[in-house]
Design an enzyme around this catalytic site. Sequence first.
Site, PDB file in Angstrom:
ATOM      1  N   LYS A   1       0.818  -1.217   0.000  1.00  0.00           N
ATOM      2  CA  LYS A   1       0.000   0.000   0.000  1.00  0.00           C
ATOM      3  C   LYS A   1       0.856   1.274   0.000  1.00  0.00           C
ATOM      4  O   LYS A   1       0.507   2.245  -0.666  1.00  0.00           O
ATOM      5  CB  LYS A   1      -0.965   0.009   1.181  1.00  0.00           C
ATOM      6  CG  LYS A   1      -0.330   0.041   2.554  1.00  0.00           C
ATOM      7  CD  LYS A   1      -1.391   0.000   3.635  1.00  0.00           C
ATOM      8  CE  LYS A   1      -0.787   0.024   5.023  1.00  0.00           C
ATOM      9  NZ  LYS A   1      -0.044   1.264   5.303  1.00  0.00           N
ATOM     10  N   THR A   2       1.971   1.268   0.734  1.00  0.00           N
ATOM     11  CA  THR A   2       2.842   2.446   0.718  1.00  0.00           C
ATOM     12  C   THR A   2       3.445   2.637  -0.665  1.00  0.00           C
ATOM     13  O   THR A   2       3.603   3.769  -1.150  1.00  0.00           O
ATOM     14  CB  THR A   2       3.960   2.297   1.772  1.00  0.00           C
ATOM     15  OG1 THR A   2       3.369   2.076   3.058  1.00  0.00           O
ATOM     16  CG2 THR A   2       4.818   3.558   1.832  1.00  0.00           C
TER      17      THR A   2
ATOM     18  N   ASP B   1      -3.705   7.246   4.548  1.00  0.00           N
ATOM     19  CA  ASP B   1      -3.219   5.900   4.847  1.00  0.00           C
ATOM     20  C   ASP B   1      -3.906   5.374   6.108  1.00  0.00           C
ATOM     21  O   ASP B   1      -4.359   6.157   6.951  1.00  0.00           O
ATOM     22  CB  ASP B   1      -1.699   5.970   5.051  1.00  0.00           C
ATOM     23  CG  ASP B   1      -1.060   4.594   5.135  1.00  0.00           C
ATOM     24  OD1 ASP B   1      -1.654   3.619   4.642  1.00  0.00           O
ATOM     25  OD2 ASP B   1       0.053   4.506   5.694  1.00  0.00           O
ATOM     26  N   GLU B   2      -3.965   4.043   6.241  1.00  0.00           N
ATOM     27  CA  GLU B   2      -4.568   3.399   7.421  1.00  0.00           C
ATOM     28  C   GLU B   2      -5.958   3.975   7.713  1.00  0.00           C
ATOM     29  O   GLU B   2      -6.304   4.298   8.854  1.00  0.00           O
ATOM     30  CB  GLU B   2      -3.663   3.566   8.654  1.00  0.00           C
ATOM     31  CG  GLU B   2      -2.252   3.042   8.485  1.00  0.00           C
ATOM     32  CD  GLU B   2      -2.151   1.528   8.442  1.00  0.00           C
ATOM     33  OE1 GLU B   2      -3.206   0.855   8.458  1.00  0.00           O
ATOM     34  OE2 GLU B   2      -1.028   1.008   8.379  1.00  0.00           O
TER      35      GLU B   2
ATOM     36  N   GLN C   1      -7.696  -5.102   9.449  1.00  0.00           N
ATOM     37  CA  GLN C   1      -6.666  -4.678  10.388  1.00  0.00           C
ATOM     38  C   GLN C   1      -7.150  -3.539  11.282  1.00  0.00           C
ATOM     39  O   GLN C   1      -6.345  -2.794  11.842  1.00  0.00           O
ATOM     40  CB  GLN C   1      -5.393  -4.266   9.634  1.00  0.00           C
ATOM     41  CG  GLN C   1      -4.739  -5.417   8.889  1.00  0.00           C
ATOM     42  CD  GLN C   1      -3.387  -5.043   8.315  1.00  0.00           C
ATOM     43  OE1 GLN C   1      -2.425  -4.776   9.035  1.00  0.00           O
ATOM     44  NE2 GLN C   1      -3.293  -5.029   6.992  1.00  0.00           N
TER      45      GLN C   1
ATOM     46  N   ARG D   1       2.328 -10.451  10.222  1.00  0.00           N
ATOM     47  CA  ARG D   1       3.613  -9.779  10.425  1.00  0.00           C
ATOM     48  C   ARG D   1       4.757 -10.669   9.932  1.00  0.00           C
ATOM     49  O   ARG D   1       5.872 -10.197   9.732  1.00  0.00           O
ATOM     50  CB  ARG D   1       3.866  -9.478  11.915  1.00  0.00           C
ATOM     51  CG  ARG D   1       2.907  -8.546  12.632  1.00  0.00           C
ATOM     52  CD  ARG D   1       2.654  -7.278  11.887  1.00  0.00           C
ATOM     53  NE  ARG D   1       1.492  -7.407  11.022  1.00  0.00           N
ATOM     54  CZ  ARG D   1       1.249  -6.667   9.957  1.00  0.00           C
ATOM     55  NH1 ARG D   1       2.101  -5.739   9.590  1.00  0.00           N
ATOM     56  NH2 ARG D   1       0.164  -6.845   9.219  1.00  0.00           N
TER      57      ARG D   1
END
Length: 652
Positions: A35-36, A228-229, A259, A595
Amino acid sequence: MNDRPYLSGLSDAQKDAVLATAGPLLVLAGAGSGKTRVITHRIVHLIHQGVPPHAILAVTFTNKAASEMRERATALIHQFPPSDRAALDSLPTVTTFHALGVRLLREFHEVLGLRKHFTILDRSDSLRTVKQALIAAQYDPKEFEPRRILSMISRAKGDGLSYLTYKDAARSFPEEVAAAVWEKYEGILRAEHALDFDDLLVKTYRLLADHAPVRDTLIQRYRYLHIDEYQDTNRIQFDIVRLLAGEVANVCVVGDIDQNIYSWRGADIKNVLQFERTFPGARTIVLGENYRSTGIIISASNDIIKKNKNRIEKHVFTSNAQGEKITLFAAMGGSDEADYIARTAADLVKEGTAPSEIAVLYRTNFQSRALEEAFLRNAVPYQLLGTKFFERKEVKDVLSYLRLALNPDSQSDLGRIVNEPARGIGKVTLLKILEGKRGDFTGSTKDKVEGFYAIIENIGTAATNTKPSELIKFIMKRSGIEGALREAGTEEDLERLENLRELVSVASRYDELPPEDALGALLERAALESDQDELKKREEQDAVRLMTIHAAKGLEFDVVFITGLEEGLFPHERLDDARIDHEEERRLFYVALTRAKRRVILTYAHLRTVYGSQRVNVPSSFLSDISTEHIEIDHGGRWGSSSGYETTIYLD
């Protein structure tokens, strides 16, 4: 697309998200889906399309994430410069919500009647100010826990409420108290020209909502928004985004509903679910390919998250190798579990895994204590992300009561706890006590001071004939610390209470020694282990990371241990009302699993000492959600201890 070299290496879905620059866009980005990468390449594409860099805004949640995104975007811009080099005279704004608020409030301070250099209160400053407001509202801080009041005010601000609307909607006496205190709290902030963290967002919203010229200026300035997020936004952050987007709404939000693990902080999952309703004509693009993890890890995480109902359906996949099966180990006790983890980590390091590529994740902070001991015993370098067990405030407070009872001349312990929890003994009174003028007090001050020393004397008497575990319980109650934490009832305070319950478990190890020897051993261990931990941290930079799952969000490691997979612990059962939000707990487990890049090791204990007593555990219900084909049971590995797993749980 040779004229667009910056698109090279992107997947089809990523390219779609980069190229979709007109109007509202929702990018549902699965864990490890890049995503980044999408946001930074999208910024570069906009610049190549002629958008001035200063017209692009990207907002995320942490300073670390903002810094990394800013560095990556800047590097890409210079790697793929636009033909019009004049465009590079500026850079896009990449920041956090709170930092953006500070920037805008300082720029338009006169509009809101603020000083340009207003003071920003941190959490401890806010707590102190709430105590002042309680007194100003004629309430006793000993009766109404300031931390709880501050939490109520903070949550209400995040929901976009003012103290007037909150007061009108109050339906209980605690809410009426909070409203009255909030009014006084606001008055103190105004008088001191100060804003707290929540005000940085609330005032920014008011700036946009109430002042059309300012809003129009900012809509023209920031013509392309990236959030973002997005799943972590609360109501006030959502409203800021909505107002900044304007009618054109060139807004790209990136998030993963699976998430969303911060609802207890006010994060509203509806902001993702209702994005298309908020921004009509919005397009949705799913980034389903995971570039981080093995096939086994992705399959297991899909097994887990598909059980949730409150989500937007998406299937995460990967082109990576299947990799090793997920290891499951069931220990007899909590210390056995910790030893297994430390020894396995040591073996992984010997086999070539860098210590810093190993993470041990747990649901609550108190679990770190046994893990730290095991890593020290096995000489495995580790770094605790967060405060070490014996350095935590509540643990140090209780131990200070014990130390002062054993050594009445300890001024540092006296200064630490004389007003902990709050009992109305101020700095001037403390100074007189330290000067040996205890006999000079009269009236209510004398009563408060003598009441405190009565507590210390009671603890000193109990210390002569009470087992350490029972003595710690007694201190928790007699000091008032336990009652204050229970009354506050916030997530943070309940976790502190769990840490104190763990301290009881630690003390129980010395119950068979004579009281005087036992207490000396306990206090010595607390002092020396803290020093050794700090030395370890300084000497070992390449170390295994120990942290809560919440703290691990956004990070990745080669190997991840997920510990304490027991009903009541994970999924976690709150101490205050015994309710479990299974969907959020499942999302938290999903975050933990994803993770890991290469290997996951799951552990739990049949028995765990909680509050000084052995508790028989039922394995976490999450374990049965993972298909058996993805699990490999470790029956004790090279150390020969039987896991006993096959006798306690069946995987369907």
